[in-house]
Design a protein around this motif. Structure first.
Motif, PDB file in Angstrom:
ATOM      1  N   UNK A 145       2.765  -2.600  11.639  1.00  0.00           N
ATOM      2  CA  UNK A 145       1.417  -3.032  11.274  1.00  0.00           C
ATOM      3  C   UNK A 145       0.647  -1.825  10.750  1.00  0.00           C
ATOM      4  N   UNK A 146       0.027  -1.976   9.579  1.00  0.00           N
ATOM      5  CA  UNK A 146      -0.723  -0.890   8.954  1.00  0.00           C
ATOM      6  C   UNK A 146      -2.157  -1.330   8.699  1.00  0.00           C
ATOM      7  N   UNK A 147      -3.073  -0.365   8.771  1.00  0.00           N
ATOM      8  CA  UNK A 147      -4.465  -0.651   8.465  1.00  0.00           C
ATOM      9  C   UNK A 147      -4.860   0.130   7.220  1.00  0.00           C
ATOM     10  N   UNK A 148      -5.220  -0.603   6.167  1.00  0.00           N
ATOM     11  CA  UNK A 148      -5.649   0.005   4.910  1.00  0.00           C
ATOM     12  C   UNK A 148      -7.067  -0.444   4.635  1.00  0.00           C
ATOM     13  N   UNK A 149      -7.997   0.525   4.679  1.00  0.00           N
ATOM     14  CA  UNK A 149      -9.427   0.225   4.562  1.00  0.00           C
ATOM     15  C   UNK A 149      -9.797  -0.831   5.610  1.00  0.00           C
ATOM     16  N   UNK A 150     -10.249  -1.991   5.180  1.00  0.00           N
ATOM     17  CA  UNK A 150     -10.649  -3.009   6.153  1.00  0.00           C
ATOM     18  C   UNK A 150      -9.568  -4.058   6.381  1.00  0.00           C
ATOM     19  N   UNK A 151      -8.400  -3.841   5.794  1.00  0.00           N
ATOM     20  CA  UNK A 151      -7.360  -4.852   5.870  1.00  0.00           C
ATOM     21  C   UNK A 151      -6.246  -4.476   6.828  1.00  0.00           C
ATOM     22  N   UNK A 152      -5.658  -5.485   7.494  1.00  0.00           N
ATOM     23  CA  UNK A 152      -4.509  -5.305   8.376  1.00  0.00           C
ATOM     24  C   UNK A 152      -3.295  -5.912   7.688  1.00  0.00           C
ATOM     25  N   UNK A 153      -2.211  -5.127   7.591  1.00  0.00           N
ATOM     26  CA  UNK A 153      -0.999  -5.587   6.927  1.00  0.00           C
ATOM     27  C   UNK A 153       0.145  -5.606   7.939  1.00  0.00           C
ATOM     28  N   UNK A 154       0.735  -6.778   8.138  1.00  0.00           N
ATOM     29  CA  UNK A 154       1.925  -6.914   8.987  1.00  0.00           C
ATOM     30  C   UNK A 154       3.157  -6.957   8.091  1.00  0.00           C
ATOM     31  N   UNK A 155       4.023  -5.922   8.238  1.00  0.00           N
ATOM     32  CA  UNK A 155       5.154  -5.792   7.326  1.00  0.00           C
ATOM     33  C   UNK A 155       6.475  -6.257   7.915  1.00  0.00           C
ATOM     34  N   UNK A 156       6.503  -6.707   9.145  1.00  0.00           N
ATOM     35  CA  UNK A 156       7.717  -7.275   9.680  1.00  0.00           C
ATOM     36  C   UNK A 156       8.683  -6.248  10.246  1.00  0.00           C
TER      37      UNK A 156
END
Length: 466
Positions: free
Chosen positions: A51-62
């Motif tokens: 899981x990564x946080x870029x600016x205000x977004x959360x990205x789940x990459x599996x």
């Protein structure tokens, strides 16, 4: 974002809980990883999710796996994905996630596409695919028979095969094109698109055999008719790494539409030179010539034949493809070096939208007018309203007594289905009346339609009153 120096905060999760990480760019499909709490993780350790946080977004990459490797920057190794594969170029440059397997989301829709294809067309396509595979097998077998001969002997043998068995393949393809024309004659636009898509999927391996067909379909510059395709048409040679490839390359560039492209080059040269010779009787000034969607302007090497020719023209070459303009400049530079002269050329890197914005044109060029304007391949891609608007603005740029020549493929183009079904090369075909009606509202203009020898392509020739 500088992907080589940026780190992104996040965490990995597994059965052992959550571990804080910082990741950096490693390659298009892998990440450098640093475990922030100093955890020592073994090579091959699997994680359920990154899981990564870029600016205000959360990205789940599996799911991902650690692959340890030496690293002077203190990274523990690389994370590679074991489920969905993500494009790190997109993540670090645009802050967006793109999956390597994204196209597969459309797979069910594409596979179901065949359900809407007419049975007669399926049978035709299936039989053609079988026949071409047999032809390819036989030609490849012949190639293998003489592959160890010396180069000059191998060339002679290949030429003999092309003249004998190759001619039979050419006649077979001609017959299949006639049958294709018959089958799709009553299709509407949507059916042509649907059946063409299906057809190209079936014969894709054979399309890739032909350098010309491959480039037309892949469109590496984003559009059909780029300078490399035009160069192939002009050279009209056998090209390919096998006899079958060479035959599949040559067949479409000998068809009427390709011959029309070669014819139109000669036609425009004749018309331009004739206009210049008539102008020269009145004045010794250079003639302003505008080529719209000029591409690499191959024709300039046939116009600038002598040192004196360089003193006859001011060329203005307009194209949206910067690479095409660079190629045009190289062609003209070669002529300059060969003849020891300097051409007057202005290169204009802009799109057809410029032609729709006449105030912008006047701001850029002032009150410049042209004695001769030509556009050979642009109007085949313009909708009727856009085509009419462009041709109206081009007419305004003509000086009194000036001439304009605009090309367009005719509705009776015998290569139409070949281009659409085999090459994914779709044009706006027009009638003579369609073309002449573009000049409605300009009653003072003298307009006529002429054809090149194959009658596949027509030209609107317009004269402005002096």
């Amino acid at each position: 974002m500088d992907k080589t120096s940026t780190e992104i905060e996040g965490h990995v999760t597994s059965g052992d809980g959550r571990k804080a990480v910082a990741v950096g760019y490693a390659s298009k499909y892998s990440l450098l990883v640093r475990f922030k709490n100093g955890d020592l993780i073994c090579d091959g350790t699997d994680f359920d999710q990154l899981t990564l946080q870029i600016e205000d977004g959360i990205f789940d990459l599996g799911a991902c796996r650690l692959k340890t490797e030496p690293n002077i920057d203190g990274y523990s190794g690389r994370l590679v994905f074991t489920g969905d594969i993500y494009n790190m170029d997109s993540l670090f440059q645009n802050g967006s996630l793109e999956k390597l397997q994204a196209e597969f989301q459309n797979l069910p829709l594409i596979l179901s596409h065949k359900n809407s294809i007419r049975q007669e067309f399926k049978d035709f396509s299936s039989n053609l695919t079988y026949d071409l595979r047999v032809y390819k097998t036989f030609f490849d077998s012949l190639d293998n028979e003489y592959q160890f001969e010396q180069d000059h002997i191998r060339k002679e043998i290949q030429n003999a095969v092309i003249l004998t068995e190759g001619e039979k393949l050419s006649k077979y393809l001609d017959a299949q094109l006639d049958e294709l024309d018959r089958i799709v004659a009553g299709y509407d636009k949507k059916e042509h698109e649907r059946h063409g898509f299906y057809f190209r999927k079936l014969i894709w391996d054979f399309i890739l055999c032909s350098p010309f067909m491959k480039r037309c379909n892949v469109k590496p510059r984003g559009y059909a008719g780029d300078s490399v395709m035009m160069s192939m048409i002009y050279s009209n040679d056998f090209i390919g790494d096998s006899t079958f490839s060479r035959l599949m390359h040559k067949h479409p560039i000998e068809h009427p539409a390709a011959q029309a492209v070669r014819n139109r080059r000669a036609l425009i040269i004749d018309m331009l030179c004739d206009r210049q010779s008539r102008s020269n009787a009145d004045t010794n000034e250079k003639m302003n010539v505008l080529s719209v969607a000029c591409g690499p302007a191959f024709e300039t090497q046939d116009i600038l034949m002598t040192k004196a020719d360089f003193q006859k023209y001011n060329f203005f070459l307009l194209d949206q493809d910067r690479q095409a303009l660079l190629e045009a400049s190289e062609i003209i530079e070669q002529r300059e070096k060969k003849l020891g002269a300097k051409a007057s050329v202005t290169y204009l890197n802009d799109s057809v939208r410029t032609m729709l914005a006449l105030p912008r044109l006047k701001k850029q060029w002032g009150e410049k007018q042209f004695r001769f304007i030509y556009s050979l391949g642009l109007f085949d891609y313009l909708t009727p309203p856009v085509a009419k608007a462009v041709i109206g603005n081009l007419y305004r740029l003509l000086e009194p007594g000036g001439e304009m020549v605009v090309g367009n493929f005719h509705v009776q183009n015998p290569s139409k289905q070949y281009m659409e079904y085999w090459l994914d090369w779709v044009l706006y075909h027009r009638t003579e009346d369609d073309f002449l009606q573009m000049m409605d509202g300009v009653p003072s203009a003298e307009s006529r339609v002429i054809f090149e020898d194959t009658r596949s392509q027509m030209f609107l020739h317009v004269k402005k009153p002096g």
